[in-house]
Motif scaffolding. Structure first.
Motif, PDB file in Angstrom:
ATOM      1  N   LYS A  12      42.729  21.931  50.260  1.00 47.13           N
ATOM      2  CA  LYS A  12      42.979  21.901  48.804  1.00 47.13           C
ATOM      3  C   LYS A  12      43.802  23.141  48.416  1.00 47.13           C
ATOM      4  N   SER A 204      31.311  15.917  51.399  1.00 45.04           N
ATOM      5  CA  SER A 204      30.283  16.858  51.825  1.00 45.04           C
ATOM      6  C   SER A 204      29.894  16.696  53.290  1.00 45.04           C
ATOM      7  N   VAL A 224      37.329  16.391  55.713  1.00 45.60           N
ATOM      8  CA  VAL A 224      36.402  17.484  55.389  1.00 45.60           C
ATOM      9  C   VAL A 224      37.077  18.446  54.424  1.00 45.60           C
TER      10      VAL A 224
HETATM   11  C1  PEP Z   1      37.651  16.261  50.163  1.00 50.15           C
HETATM   12  O1  PEP Z   1      38.138  17.046  49.375  1.00 50.15           O
HETATM   13  O2  PEP Z   1      38.372  15.368  50.648  1.00 50.15           O
HETATM   14  C2  PEP Z   1      36.247  16.404  50.503  1.00 50.15           C
HETATM   15  C3  PEP Z   1      35.671  15.440  51.184  1.00 50.15           C
HETATM   16  O3  PEP Z   1      35.618  17.555  50.085  1.00 50.15           O
HETATM   17  P1  PEP Z   1      34.136  18.071  50.519  1.00 50.15           P
HETATM   18  O4  PEP Z   1      34.046  17.933  52.012  1.00 50.15           O
HETATM   19  O5  PEP Z   1      34.097  19.487  50.063  1.00 50.15           O
HETATM   20  O6  PEP Z   1      33.166  17.194  49.824  1.00 50.15           O
END
Ligand code: PEP
Length: 249
Positions: A12, A204, A224
């Motif tokens: 991100k 998550s 992830v």
């Molecule tokens: C994502 O941003 O695609 C995501 C799955 O975030 P997180 O693993 O933090 O939930």
């Protein structure tokens, strides 16, 4: 025909050039993994990360692209630009872009077509909100997103689907194994290339739940977010996909 396993990290809007030591630690883990390993840093880091990962098994991806190849689109990045910078994949239709930038399925579809024309593998994200799940509409919503977001020639395009329930992203909540299994099977049923298309789970994913999620028959890997920022956690998730001596699905 076998499907590859893919563990992808979505950084991100995080990461500076000082973050590149990460790849020195991740490279040997990726080298020993049965999975393909992909990291999608912010656009400013795609080129330096691609350089840092030369000669390793780590691939680099973008987090979005424009549907056009060039032109008067201030602030945007095209698929050929991502490719030129060293990306092999691009995440498209992430719920944060759908919610924060008003991206519709038709926008995702156009971006996916541009990405694949530029030689990138689109990683197309779909997923329901909590309200939609509680209303019993999860499969219907995801089916609609898939129908609208996949490129029209999806039968001949190398693509990855990421099922990411919106309510599980960044919240510490994960869908139950039963719900993930049901949704991945429902997605696979709707694909033109069900046997070869890689379907990731995202929401998550952490070192302590990765192995159980990855053991589900239709789960071919993980997307992830938060846990990919920590190389120790991300490495543990990559290891949960098995070592290179094990056969990938
Ligand atoms: C994502 O941003 O695609 C995501 C799955 O975030 P997180 O693993 O933090 O939930």
């Amino acid at each position: 025909m076998s499907r590859r396993t893919l563990i992808a990290g979505n950084w991100k809007m995080n990461g500076l050039t000082g973050s590149l030591d990460y790849f020195r630690e991740l490279a040997p883990v990726a080298a020993d993994s049965a999975a393909e390993v992909l990291v999608c840093p912010p656009a400013t880091l795609i080129h330096p990360v691609a350089q840092a990962c030369r000669g390793t098994r780590i691939r680099v991806g973008g987090q979005d692209c424009h549907a056009r190849n060039s032109g008067a689109h201030t602030g945007d990045i095209s698929a050929p630009m991502l490719r030129d910078a060293g990306a092999s994949h691009v995440i498209l239709g992430h719920s944060e872009r759908r919610a924060g930038h008003g991206e519709r399925d038709m926008d995702v579809q156009a971006k996916a077509a541009a990405a694949s024309a530029a030689g990138l593998v689109p990683v197309i994200c779909v997923g329901e909100t909590l309200t939609e799940r509680e209303a019993g509409q999860a499969v219907e919503v995801v089916a609609r997103q898939l129908a609208g977001s996949l490129p029209e020639n999806s039968a001949i395009v190398d693509l990855v689907i990421a099922y990411e329930p919106v309510w599980a992203i960044g919240t510490g909540l994960t869908a139950s194994l039963t719900d993930v299994a049901e949704m991945h099977a429902a997605i696979r049923e709707r694909l033109k290339n069900p046997l070869t298309t890689c379907i990731l789970y995202g929401g998550s994913v952490k070192p302590d739940n990765a192995e159980a999620l990855l053991s589900l028959a239709d789960v071919d890997g993980a997307l992830v977010g938060g846990a990919s920022l920590d190389v120790t956690d991300f490495s543990a998730i990559v290891r949960a996909a098995g070592s290179g001596t094990q056969l990938a699905r």
